[in-house]
Design an enzyme around this catalytic site. Structure first.
Site, PDB file in Angstrom:
ATOM      1  N   ASP A  82      16.980  -7.034   3.752  1.00 16.29           N
ATOM      2  CA  ASP A  82      17.852  -7.876   4.565  1.00 16.29           C
ATOM      3  C   ASP A  82      19.286  -7.341   4.530  1.00 16.29           C
ATOM      4  O   ASP A  82      19.843  -7.098   3.459  1.00 16.29           O
ATOM      5  CB  ASP A  82      17.806  -9.308   4.016  1.00 16.29           C
ATOM      6  CG  ASP A  82      18.563 -10.296   4.869  1.00 16.29           C
ATOM      7  OD1 ASP A  82      18.636 -10.093   6.096  1.00 16.29           O
ATOM      8  OD2 ASP A  82      19.071 -11.297   4.309  1.00 16.29           O
ATOM      9  N   HIS A 178      25.818 -17.599   8.529  1.00 21.40           N
ATOM     10  CA  HIS A 178      25.209 -17.567   7.207  1.00 21.40           C
ATOM     11  C   HIS A 178      25.847 -18.595   6.271  1.00 21.40           C
ATOM     12  O   HIS A 178      27.037 -18.901   6.392  1.00 21.40           O
ATOM     13  CB  HIS A 178      25.363 -16.176   6.578  1.00 21.40           C
ATOM     14  CG  HIS A 178      24.676 -15.095   7.349  1.00 21.40           C
ATOM     15  ND1 HIS A 178      25.361 -14.161   8.087  1.00 21.40           N
ATOM     16  CD2 HIS A 178      23.362 -14.799   7.499  1.00 21.40           C
ATOM     17  CE1 HIS A 178      24.504 -13.328   8.659  1.00 21.40           C
ATOM     18  NE2 HIS A 178      23.281 -13.693   8.312  1.00 21.40           N
ATOM     19  N   GLY A 209      20.899 -16.859   9.746  1.00 23.99           N
ATOM     20  CA  GLY A 209      21.576 -18.131   9.522  1.00 23.99           C
ATOM     21  C   GLY A 209      20.713 -19.318   9.905  1.00 23.99           C
ATOM     22  O   GLY A 209      21.204 -20.310  10.450  1.00 23.99           O
TER      23      GLY A 209
END
Length: 294
Positions: A82, A178, A209
């Site tokens: 990620d 986020h 998010g």
């Protein structure tokens, strides 16, 4: 079974459902997530970022855990890096056995984003690893990012970006951010832009998010073409809430009991999330060994 993230998301794209991509930093989170997916007959993506890898989820320790648990699962499991931004991190993940890497160069000028993404694609694809990129920028909720459309993904630019980079999935900015939103705040997403992006690209789209975005927004985003939803803050919060609940019930609970409670809480959270985004009952195997599917 451990598979390429591309194979998971291509099916989700074709059949218009979402797949949870949960940041997981220990065996309890990984096992809770994969068991939840297995019981709900859902694919799942386990992921971790470079910061989490450096602080706790060390590659040499966490990757064998994911591989072992994925091998036993009767559903597809992908392992994703990620928000990778450094070449060394991307290469380390590919060499460690990740089945997808994300290159996040979204904060860079457009042409630099293209060049960095093309480089990662050229390294990953020959190794059978798919690539997620980001265009537009999903910032931090604490900084007020995602409230205006200044950093939202441009549709025409997205078409050019995908054509020139060859990425397999694209993270788009449509109003999420986020981290934790201010209490009571629910982001307003640009669903018209999402529809335009899906129509133009016809490929797996990613929502970063996902935590705190609200069930209604998530369902509408999936219906509009989002296929991968990143979840970190809410998953961590579920584990923490479970441990706090146990401590309130039993202040003498030991570390083992707390870890078991955290795992159970993550598992319950993932099962609920799977139903919200519609990935349940997508993979029902009658013979796991042969891979036949109902």
């Amino acid at each position: 079974m451990l598979v390429s993230m591309k194979s998971i998301l291509d099916d989700a794209n074709e059949n218009y459902y979402g797949v949870m991509s949960m940041n997981s930093i220990n065996i309890e989170m990984v096992r809770g997530g994969i068991e939840a997916a297995s019981e709900e007959h859902s694919p799942i993506i386990i992921q971790m970022g470079p910061g989490q890898i450096g602080k706790h989820a060390h590659l040499a320790e966490i990757v064998p855990v994911v591989k072992e648990l994925a091998a036993k699962a009767p559903v597809p499991v992908a392992l994703n890096l990620d928000h990778g931004s450094k070449l060394d991190d991307e290469i380390a993940a590919i060499q460690a056995g990740f089945t997808n890497v994300m290159i996040d160069a979204s904060s860079l000028p457009y042409e630099e984003n293209i060049q960095k993404t093309k480089t990662i694609v050229s390294l990953a694809h020959p190794m059978g690893v798919s690539v997620e990129a980001e265009l537009g920028h999903v910032g931090q909720a604490a900084d007020g990012d995602g409230i205006t459309d200044d950093l939202y993904t441009n549709v025409e630019q997205a078409k050019d970006f995908v054509a020139r980079t060859g990425c397999d999935a694209l993270a788009v900015a449509i109003g999420t951010a986020h981290g934790n939103y201010p209490k009571g705040f629910v982001p307003k997403l640009d669903f018209d832009r999402l529809h335009e992006l899906k129509e133009a690209l016809q490929m797996p789209l990613v929502l970063h998010g996902g935590s705190g975005s609200g069930e209604g927004n998530l369902k509408k985003a999936v219906a509009g073409g989002i296929n991968k939803i990143n979840v970190c803050t809410d998953a961590f919060a579920a584990a923490k809430a479970g441990m706090l609940e146990l401590l309130e019930e039993n202040p003498d609970a030991d570390f083992l009991a707390l870890q078991m409670k955290a795992e159970a809480s993550v598992k319950a959270f993932v099962k609920d999330y799977i139903h919200i985004i519609g990935s349940n009952d997508r993979y029902v195997f009658t013979d796991f060994e042969s891979g036949s599917q109902e």
